[in-house]
Design a protein around this motif. Sequence first.
Motif, PDB file in Angstrom:
ATOM      1  N   ALA A 137       0.846  -1.188   0.000  1.00 24.62           N
ATOM      2  CA  ALA A 137       0.000   0.000   0.000  1.00 24.62           C
ATOM      3  C   ALA A 137       0.880   1.235   0.000  1.00 24.62           C
ATOM      4  O   ALA A 137       1.898   1.279   0.666  1.00 24.62           O
ATOM      5  N   VAL A 138       0.491   2.215  -0.766  1.00 22.56           N
ATOM      6  CA  VAL A 138       1.288   3.425  -0.855  1.00 22.56           C
ATOM      7  C   VAL A 138       0.595   4.526  -0.084  1.00 22.56           C
ATOM      8  O   VAL A 138      -0.396   5.053  -0.540  1.00 22.56           O
ATOM      9  N   ALA A 169       8.784  -0.889   2.655  1.00 16.06           N
ATOM     10  CA  ALA A 169       9.112   0.184   1.719  1.00 16.06           C
ATOM     11  C   ALA A 169       9.016  -0.324   0.292  1.00 16.06           C
ATOM     12  O   ALA A 169       9.302  -1.486   0.005  1.00 16.06           O
ATOM     13  N   GLY A 170       8.631   0.551  -0.608  1.00 12.79           N
ATOM     14  CA  GLY A 170       8.564   0.172  -2.013  1.00 12.79           C
ATOM     15  C   GLY A 170       8.274   1.360  -2.892  1.00 12.79           C
ATOM     16  O   GLY A 170       7.722   2.374  -2.442  1.00 12.79           O
ATOM     17  N   PHE A 171       8.672   1.251  -4.149  1.00 11.41           N
ATOM     18  CA  PHE A 171       8.294   2.245  -5.148  1.00 11.41           C
ATOM     19  C   PHE A 171       7.067   1.711  -5.871  1.00 11.41           C
ATOM     20  O   PHE A 171       7.132   0.717  -6.577  1.00 11.41           O
ATOM     21  N   ASN A 172       5.933   2.344  -5.646  1.00 10.03           N
ATOM     22  CA  ASN A 172       4.694   1.897  -6.247  1.00 10.03           C
ATOM     23  C   ASN A 172       3.662   3.008  -6.169  1.00 10.03           C
ATOM     24  O   ASN A 172       3.903   4.065  -5.589  1.00 10.03           O
ATOM     25  N   ASN A 173       2.518   2.800  -6.801  1.00 12.59           N
ATOM     26  CA  ASN A 173       1.430   3.761  -6.743  1.00 12.59           C
ATOM     27  C   ASN A 173       0.183   3.061  -6.229  1.00 12.59           C
ATOM     28  O   ASN A 173       0.174   1.851  -6.017  1.00 12.59           O
ATOM     29  N   ALA A 189      11.434   8.081  -9.074  1.00 13.00           N
ATOM     30  CA  ALA A 189      10.606   6.991  -8.564  1.00 13.00           C
ATOM     31  C   ALA A 189       9.814   7.482  -7.361  1.00 13.00           C
ATOM     32  O   ALA A 189      10.329   8.234  -6.522  1.00 13.00           O
ATOM     33  N   ILE A 190       8.541   7.069  -7.274  1.00 11.52           N
ATOM     34  CA  ILE A 190       7.687   7.457  -6.148  1.00 11.52           C
ATOM     35  C   ILE A 190       7.310   6.209  -5.368  1.00 11.52           C
ATOM     36  O   ILE A 190       7.191   5.121  -5.924  1.00 11.52           O
ATOM     37  N   GLY A 191       7.159   6.342  -4.051  1.00 15.86           N
ATOM     38  CA  GLY A 191       6.821   5.187  -3.231  1.00 15.86           C
ATOM     39  C   GLY A 191       6.561   5.563  -1.797  1.00 15.86           C
ATOM     40  O   GLY A 191       6.187   6.696  -1.490  1.00 15.86           O
ATOM     41  N   SER A 192       6.770   4.604  -0.898  1.00 17.27           N
ATOM     42  CA  SER A 192       6.524   4.835   0.523  1.00 17.27           C
ATOM     43  C   SER A 192       7.479   4.003   1.360  1.00 17.27           C
ATOM     44  O   SER A 192       8.077   3.038   0.877  1.00 17.27           O
ATOM     45  N   TYR A 193       7.624   4.384   2.633  1.00 20.98           N
ATOM     46  CA  TYR A 193       8.460   3.637   3.564  1.00 20.98           C
ATOM     47  C   TYR A 193       7.840   3.728   4.950  1.00 20.98           C
ATOM     48  O   TYR A 193       7.020   4.617   5.235  1.00 20.98           O
ATOM     49  N   SER A 194       8.227   2.815   5.826  1.00 16.19           N
ATOM     50  CA  SER A 194       7.658   2.739   7.164  1.00 16.19           C
ATOM     51  C   SER A 194       8.523   3.511   8.158  1.00 16.19           C
ATOM     52  O   SER A 194       9.741   3.355   8.198  1.00 16.19           O
TER      53      SER A 194
END
Length: 734
Positions: free
Chosen positions: A23-24, A402-406, A425-430
């Motif tokens: 999940a992003v 963490a990951g690069f995703n949408n 690159a766009i993504g999220s991390y904890s």
Amino acid sequence: MSFESPAARSSRIVRLRLAVLLAVCLVLAGAQRAAAASPYVQSVVPLTLPAAAVAGEFEIYDVACNDTDVCVVAGSYQDSSSNEQAMVTPIIDGVPGAAETVTLPPDADTSSQNASLVGASCQANGSCTAFGSYLGRSGELLPMVVQVTGGVPDTAIQVGGPTDETAPDAPQLAALSCPPTGACIAVGSYDSENAGTTAPMVVPINAGVPQQGEAVTLPANVDPSNPGGALGGVDCPSASSCVAVGDYYPSSGSTLPLVLPISDGVPGTGTAGSIPAGYDSSDPQANLQWVSCPVAGFCEAAGYYSDATLGQVNLVMPITGDVPGSPAEVVAPPDYQPSQASVSLTGLSCSTESMCVGAGYYSSVDNSISGYQAAVITIDGSQAASHEATLPTDASTSVYDAGFNNNNGENGSSIGCTPSGPCLAIGSYSTGSQILSGMLAQVSPGGVLGAAVTTPVPSDINSTNPHGSGHDSLLTGIGCDAYGSCAVLGTYYSTADAFAPLELTEQAPLAVTTSSLPGGTQGTAYPSALLAATGAWGVYSWSVSSGSLPAGLSLNSQTGVISGTPTGSGTATFAVTVTGTGSPVPTASQQLSLTVAAAAKSTSKPTPVLRLLGASGKVSAGKLGVKLACSRAACSGTVKLEITKVVTVKKGKKRVRKHKTVAIGSVHYAAAAGATKTLKLTLDGTGKKALKAAKKHRLAATLLATVKAGKNASRHETVYTATKKKKRALRTDL
């Protein structure tokens, strides 16, 4: 689609982790994290929703930009009647405009609706095309496309499938690409009556008007009992060079990669791609989901295949011309989980033939709780190298998520590249057990992955929202232009206690690329010079920031053109400054010099000009005073006095009188340029008698001055005598 409740949201995150779907969610924990924003993100601003939208009830799916710095955001919102309506939002020069509701086709259901736009692509003239679906009167979801010009959408048009489409099932669109000029191409699938199964479909779109869908000719080894498949990706670097990818059913095995060339809107024959070694021979299956073509004649594609040991594994495949090359497995960095050796790709983009970047995540052994880590894949042909991302400093050390995703699965993208790089690159991390934060990472033109940085959010972020201690936000897509700038879309939870859309702009460094200027010539129109720059959004204003241009030249602040006619000579040194758009406003300067050569000296001698200023009219001691002026060059010549004389001649037996002009005196002169001179013209004996006779008969006397050089050889001035009634001095008639 509306946002779920806090409990449902937490449950969804857990399910997505277990399913290896990340999940992003973007989170910013306090002012300290806001200060750690990306140095290359120039601004973050909220986007508006249509006036009819219910607060917080919307989706942002995709964004596309073109070479004229026009971007279009595709999405949907929920109105007060709980209907989903399609919307577009323009972004011009990095500045978002007002969202516009799309007028649906005439057969749209008016009692309830579930319309949305999920993808877009733009052309060189600034027009963009978006695609999506809407609810027809019969209750089925129908595909549609809409052209957007100047940020304003036309009425959407329904897309029809090929002639053998099985009613009432509607065709499905999966991807869209518009070349700089020519027809846009949409691809997807439809239920084929001839094939008796789902089959690939191509839809050409001319100026926003979709043509009827066209069936695809599949490779020769297609399963005759199940001659179907689907197309999931397409890219068009030119109208005559589009490539679509997907899969089809061969005579043996489950699915094989499918590569389809499309020229000027006409699909060719599909070609089968191969599967990497080590595939599951008991159930061989593979497909292609993404394709990116930086130039005509070369593309990079990515998808997945079934590995005998690891299960579903991502692959990359070069496509040269229309021929698929050797595929390669996407292997994760060294700290991967041995049971999951692949990076799960979520996007693919190419800046050059040798610089393609995939984004995604993989399962890591570096922690004991979650184990998902962000990674990018740099690809050159069939060579793929994985790179683990360095997370921001506030990333959790006990939980890696963490990951690069949408957030939109197949819609939107997690990676965007500008021509010749860089890529973003766009993504999220904890940052903790329940908090995910948005992040951005840049990949240089040389393929070097920079450290990820926290995504900034608007100032009205809600610090006490009901989703936990973090400031929730969500990234949904990225689009880049030809000048090196990108628009990143997402959502955030605002102080209005509702989710709101946002836009981040990443601008490539602004630079003046003009390093020298052509010379000019004094008194001659300058050949004009166009100042050039790269970076930012490509909308520039110019100024001379120090020094000055040569006299007679000027700089057009909008076009960057130096023009005019130099009035002096020499070398001028000055600095020019270019200013872009955004916040903060980017600027760049360049020191330049411009040399103006002196005008060539004329080899011809100037023509002297002589003026007779008159005569005194009095004869003294047999001399008449004459005054003249010389200019431009030295003058020399003769001034003489001519008079009309009355003579008697025989004409038969009669004697008649006639006028005869005779010279009665002359004088030579020489005068310097600019000099005024008085001469004494001597009358001879004949002249005295002639002058006396002229007075008696009231005849005119004429001064005649001649010049030795020049086009104007002489100047005449007339001297009159006194009248009989009243004597007066001779005068000149000037």
